[in-house]
Structure formats: C-alpha cells, structure tokens
Design a protein around this motif. Structure first.
Motif, short mmCIF file in Angstrom:
data_model
loop_
_atom_site.label_atom_id
_atom_site.label_comp_id
_atom_site.label_asym_id
_atom_site.label_seq_id
_atom_site.Cartn_x
_atom_site.Cartn_y
_atom_site.Cartn_z
N PHE A 566 0.81 -1.21 0.00
CA PHE A 566 0.00 0.00 0.00
C PHE A 566 0.85 1.27 0.00
O PHE A 566 0.33 2.38 0.00
CB PHE A 566 -0.94 0.02 1.20
N ARG A 567 2.18 1.09 -0.01
CA ARG A 567 3.06 2.25 -0.01
C ARG A 567 3.13 2.88 -1.40
O ARG A 567 2.79 2.25 -2.40
CB ARG A 567 4.46 1.85 0.47
N ASP A 568 3.61 4.12 -1.43
CA ASP A 568 3.67 4.87 -2.69
C ASP A 568 4.61 4.22 -3.69
O ASP A 568 5.62 3.60 -3.32
CB ASP A 568 4.14 6.31 -2.44
N HIS A 569 4.29 4.42 -4.98
CA HIS A 569 5.18 4.00 -6.05
C HIS A 569 6.23 5.08 -6.30
O HIS A 569 5.96 6.28 -6.16
CB HIS A 569 4.41 3.79 -7.36
N ALA A 570 7.43 4.66 -6.70
CA ALA A 570 8.51 5.59 -7.04
C ALA A 570 8.68 5.63 -8.55
O ALA A 570 8.95 4.61 -9.18
CB ALA A 570 9.81 5.15 -6.37
N LEU A 571 8.53 6.84 -9.16
CA LEU A 571 8.62 6.99 -10.61
C LEU A 571 9.69 8.01 -10.98
O LEU A 571 10.05 8.87 -10.19
CB LEU A 571 7.28 7.44 -11.20
N PHE A 572 10.16 7.88 -12.22
CA PHE A 572 11.10 8.87 -12.74
C PHE A 572 11.07 8.81 -14.26
O PHE A 572 10.98 7.73 -14.85
CB PHE A 572 12.53 8.58 -12.24
#
Length: 679
Positions: A566-572
């Motif tokens: 349920f934790r945030d996704h990391a994007l770049f």
C-alpha cells in the motif's frame, strides 16, 4: 410296364441347358473383361495414384525456428534437437500402468508425470505426447530393447526451443508452447494450415508470438516408401524445409541485464528508447519468469506457482501494468498550459502549502508551501499546489484533449501483442463507464488531483516513456518498436523496421523548450540532483511519487506504518543529452516510496551505460538495490569488461550424447496471461 423315353426331347433339353450355361459363362467372362478394361484403362491413373499412396507416405519436415538476437547479435532464442519418449494415449489400454512400467526402464520424475497429465488435458487422445524429453543414447538403447512391451510408445527426435539466459528479458522474448485446440482450429481455417503440418509448437507470448510468421519458416516434405506394416523403408523424394528468419531486436541485452539486476527483488518496470527512432533499448518488467518452463509443457504445480503468485511474474508490467504517473505528469500539464494560454512561463502563484475547493483541503507535499512559484520552479521543486490551481483552471476535458496528443490513454502501436490503453479521464469517459446518474456526473474536486498525476489517471510505463521521448524529440512522436530488423535466412538481406513518426508535431518549439529547460533544472538543482551529480552530460528528468491508496484529510502518510503493497510508487522520467537526446526513459519501482531515492538512481546508471559505455561496480549495484546510492559509487566498469554470459546458463543444455544440436538458422551472432491492472 416299361417306360419309353423320348431321346430327342432329352437331347433338345440338354442342348438348351448347355446353351444357356454357355451364354452365362460367356457373359461372366465379358463382365470380367469389361471390369478389367475399366480398372486398367478407365481408372488407370486414379488407381495408380492410390497404389503409390499405399506404397509411399508424405511426411512433413518441420522447419528450424528462426533465431532471436539482441541489437549486438547475442543469441536470445535458439533450437536444439533431442530424443523424446512419446505416448499416444488412444493406443495404450492402461495408461497409468504403462507409465509405471516405463519408469522401471527409464527415469520418469513426478514433474514428468504432472506435465504429461496437463498435456493430456489440453490435447486429443490420438496425438503423440512427450512423457520424457532429452533422452541420452544410452536411454534410447534401453527402451529399444524393451519396445515390444509398450505398444503406443515410441522414441522421436524433436526440435526444442532454448532460451539461454532464462528469466532475462522473458517478457520481451516470450516463449513457444504446444498448439492447443483453439489455436489448431484457427490454423486449420487459415491459409497457413499446410505450413503447420507436423508442427506441435507455436509462439505464445512476446516476440515469439508477434513474429510467428517470420520465425516459423516453411515446412518441407519427404516422400517415403513404406512397408505393408507402414514402416518407412527409404526416402523416394525430398523437398527440404526452409528455416525461419532471424529476428534482431533493438534491445541491448547487457543493458537489460543491468536494469533487472538493479531492481533486485523489487517489482516494477522500465522502458528506455531512442527518441529519434523509436527503437526500444530496454524493456524491463520485474519480476520475470523462465520461458524454458513452457517449452516442453509446464507442469501444473509450476503453472500454479506463477499464475497465483502475489507478485504476478507473468504480468508484463511495462506493457500491461497501469499506474498513476504522479508528478512525472507535471511537465506535460505545464506544456498543455502553455499551448492553451492558461499560463505563461513567468506567471506565478502564491503557494501556502494547500489548495482549497468546496471546503476540501488539497495538501502540498511541502509544509508551509513553496512561496511564489512560476512554471520553472513548479517543475524543479515539484509544487503540487501550482498544478492543483492549473487543473482547476483548465478543466478535465481540456486536460484530456491536450494530454491525449502525447499518447496518454492511447495505444502506442508497439510491435508485440497485449498492449493496454490505460486511462486518460474525461467527462465523456465517465458518462460511458458508469450507469447511475450520480456516478456519471463529473465533480470539480475530481479534476484537482488530475493535475498531479493522481485521480483516475492510469498509464503504462511504455506510454510514459513514449511521451517523454516525444518531449525530448521536440514534439515529434515516433512509433516505438522492439524489433530492429528481420534477416532473411536465404538471402541474408535485412528488412529494417521503418522509423515511423506518428501524427503532427505535438507543440510549439518555444513551449517545449521552456518545459525541457525546467526538466534539466530538476537534475541540476531539483529533486533528482543528487542522482545526477558529477554526470559529464546534461540531462532532463522528473521525479514522481504516486499514491496507491487514498489518505484521509486528517491523516499523514507514514510509509513505515503502511503495509508494503500500500506504499507509494517511485517513478522517474528522463532524457539525455539534453541538447541532443539519444535516450529517453520512464521507470517505476512499485511501493518503494520517493522517485528521487529509488527510481532516479537506476535511471542514472542507464544513462551512464548508454552515453558513457559504463557498467556499475558490484558495490554500486548492491547499494542501488537498497536505495542507498543516488550517484554512482566505486569504480565503474566498461561494458566490455562485463563477464558474459552472466553466471551459469539457465536454459536446459542439450545432452552430450543424443541427437545432435541444431541451430535454427545461419545468422551473425556473437554467442551461440496472467494480466491484471496494477494501480
């Protein structure tokens, strides 16, 4: 009293009978003669053909399947031949007993039994199914001595597909598997029915499926003389099979390997491509799977483990996984604002750290806000409030119309099957998607979160990478493709994939320059500056952190208190060099947290690989896996120094003694649906 006989009458009757009998005999001979003439003259050609067919048999010769190579000629899929122990269920009275007795002659493992059972369920009883594969010469000899005991069981030499690097790039390469009933019916109705006689396997996924026509080849035929028992005696004539063509990918397998290694055990996806050509350089989906499991028919336990895994290894996340883009969406929102006149580059807003609408407080990630914010600062510092206000001013339908031009919510047209559209919301979409009137209505509050890449927004990494490449390429959108060229196996002439532009230039050059300049600022002084510190080239980028679950207005997000999934996704997203981009990418690390900490470091290593020919040190790789190395640490290796192949080959190796190994086609080489939406 003596009876007097009339001799003349008796003779007359005898002669009459004799005449009748003679006529009958003559008629019989005439019938036989006419039948003989009919068979020997009238039906001569037809019966000769039937006689020949009883004496001869036409045996299809299955072609060697074409090779799949990476852009540098490294072989990613090839063939080998091996002996198999095959059973035709309809010819065996007691199948289980036969298998038990066979296990006393040859080793038959529980996995062999499970795989055979699954094949039986998917095939017809009269089809020959492999029970054991890759038999050695010694095992073949053992069975030959006992063959008389096992009617319906025989040894055959078959070609098998080999994926020498196992799980590496498995979602791109795909795999082949046995032709199932529905596929057989489609083939029987197609023009290729004759070309698949004798073929048991077909491409099921990835390039193997999408380029099946090129890879399959042309089936040949052998005309064999047979005995009365149907056994082949000698070859009368032969038309050899033509191997499949060689398919060369645009993928750099060493770059692909590096990215998969940097992900470690984490889930996610990365797509890197050349903005000017659309060639895809890396196409990563983690976790992966071993396509060799499917070649001989996957057993039920292995299938269940893959299909029911919570990590969904069979899901091609780069192609089919859809995610909210988070703050990586902001540069496109900024460009849309410039194009519509909703903002100028210099126009500023005061950011108090929140935006109020109808009594609802939309919070910025920075307590107290960013102060006065113009477009450059909004991207460099990733100011949420700027885009809350912008989204509210533009409205959902204007956002939809502007962002759709970049390909959001649209198919990119990539050259493998299975791509999904994602979701770019609009009022028309909502009216169509919901039944109840209150659900069909678009509410003003739903527009606000769209500005920061949240809400209904859901896109694939392929779409996000393609949009970033379009921005890097000054608004010219190129159709992404995995296959660089197809090499004809006979002429060796390459048919290069056309570099195809899609549509018109997306935006004005001046507006694109503003946004690209701000993205360069992100990597110099913004959220991803730490990852690109010391880089000898200039790059543009944008970090993103996308919520997976909604946080209540009076609560604060604390990752340590959240369940991992349920934790945030990391994007770049990124491109480089900024002045003349040669690579653009989009990456997501699922449930990792901040894009600057977990995704940007991987992107930096990708840029270094492609632009500087550098491969990270072992120390650096381990640190990146843990999110502990923004910029590279240790001494990088050159790509040429990288040991290859990495470790022991994961693919099954042809037995030392047995049928000889076979390559699919001569070609230049350096070395020999479980799908669901991810939110």
């Amino acid at each position: 009293m003596t009876e007097l006989r009339n001799v003349e009458a008796d003779l007359s009757r005898f002669r009459a009978r004799l005449l009748v009998a003679g006529i009958v005999v003559v008629l019989g001979f005439l019938l036989l003669l006419s039948r003989l003439v009919y068979l020997q003259v009238v039906r001569h050609d037809d019966l000769l053909e039937q006689a020949e067919s009883n004496r001869t048999a036409i045996v299809p010769v299955v072609p060697n399947r074409g090779l799949i190579l990476d852009r540098n000629g490294v072989v990613l899929a090839s063939n080998y031949s091996a002996y198999t122990l095959e059973v035709t269920p309809s010819k065996v009275s007691d199948l289980e007993q036969t298998i038990d007795e066979l296990s006393q002659v040859l080793e038959i493992t529980p996995r062999d039994r499970r795989r055979f059972k699954k094949l039986r369920e998917e095939s017809r009883s009269f089809e020959s199914l492999p029970l054991r594969t890759r038999l050695s010469d010694e095992e073949v000899a053992k069975f030959a001595v006992q063959r008389y005991r096992f009617p319906g069981v025989e040894i055959k030499a078959r070609l098998f597909r080999s994926y020498p690097y196992g799980e590496l790039a498995s979602h791109v390469i795909g795999y082949i598997g046995r032709i199932n009933q529905s596929e057989k019916e489609k083939l029987d109705e197609s023009e290729d029915a004759a070309n698949y006689r004798g073929t048991d396997y077909i491409g099921k996924l990835g390039v193997e499926q999408s380029f099946e026509t090129q890879l399959h080849g042309i089936t040949g035929v052998d005309s064999m003389e047979t005995s009365a028992g149907g056994r082949a005696m000698r070859r009368l004539a032969s038309s050899p099979a033509t191997p499949g063509n060689t398919v060369k990918l645009a993928i750099d397998i060493k770059l692909q390997h590096m990215v998969e290694e940097l992900f470690g055990e984490r889930r996610g996806a990365l797509v890197a491509l050349d903005p000017k050509t659309g060639e895809i350089l890396a196409f990563v989906s983690k976790p992966t799977f071993d396509p060799n499991l499917f070649v001989e028919g996957i057993d039920s336990e292995s299938w269940q483990a893959l299909n029911e895994s919570i990590d969904k290894p069979l899901l091609n996340r780069a192609l089919r996984g859809t995610y909210p883009p988070g703050s990586t969406y902001k540069p496109f929102m900024a460009l849309a604002a410039l194009e519509t006149g909703a903002r100028t580059p210099e126009q500023s807003i005061a950011d108090p750290g929140f935006f109020m609408l109808g009594g609802h407080r939309f919070r910025d990630d920075k307590e107290g806000g960013h102060g006065m914010v113009n477009m450059y600062k909004s991207i460099v510092e990733s100011c949420d409030t700027y885009y809350y206000v912008l989204a509210n001013d533009m409205g959902v339908d204007t956002i939809h119309d502007q962002l759709q031009r970049f390909g959001f919510g649209e198919l990119t047209g990539i050259d493998i099957h299975g791509e999904v559209r994602g979701l770019l919301p609009s009022t028309a979409w909502k009216r169509k998607s919901y039944k109840r009137a209150d659900q069909q209505k678009w509410y003003a509050g739903e527009t606000i979160s769209l500005g920061i890449g949240q809400g209904y927004n859901n896109f694939t990494m392929l779409q996000l990478a393609s949009a970033t490449a379009t921005l890097a390429n000054n608004g010219v959108k190129m159709k992404p493709h995995l296959v660089k060229e197809v090499v004809d196996v006979i002429t060796h002439a390459p048919a290069t994939t056309e570099h195809e532009s899609v549509g018109e230039v997306i935006a004005k050059a001046a507006n694109i320059a503003v946004v690209k300049g701000a993205m360069v600022g992100v990597n110099i002084e913004g959220t991803s500056a730490a990852s690109f510190r010391g880089a000898p080239y200039t790059s543009g980028g944008k970090t993103g952190t996308a919520q997976v679950v909604q946080i209540k207005a009076n609560e604060k997000y604390v990752a340590s208190k959240m369940e991992e999934r349920f934790r945030d996704h990391a994007l770049f997203t990124a491109f480089a060099p900024a002045e003349d981009p040669k690579i653009a990418l989009a990456i997501i690390v699922e449930n990792a947290g901040f894009g600057a900490k977990y995704s940007a470091p991987i992107a930096r290593r990708v840029m270094d690989y492609w632009l500087l020919n550098q491969y990270p040190s072992l120390q650096d790789i381990e640190a990146v896996k843990k999110g502990m190395a923004p910029a590279p640490i240790g001494k990088p290796r050159t790509v040429a120094e990288l040991p290859w192949p990495p470790g022991a080959p994961a693919a099954p190796v042809a037995p030392a003694s047995g049928a000889s190994g076979a390559s699919a086609a001569s070609a230049p080489a350096k070395t020999a649906s479980a799908a669901s939406t991810v939110r």
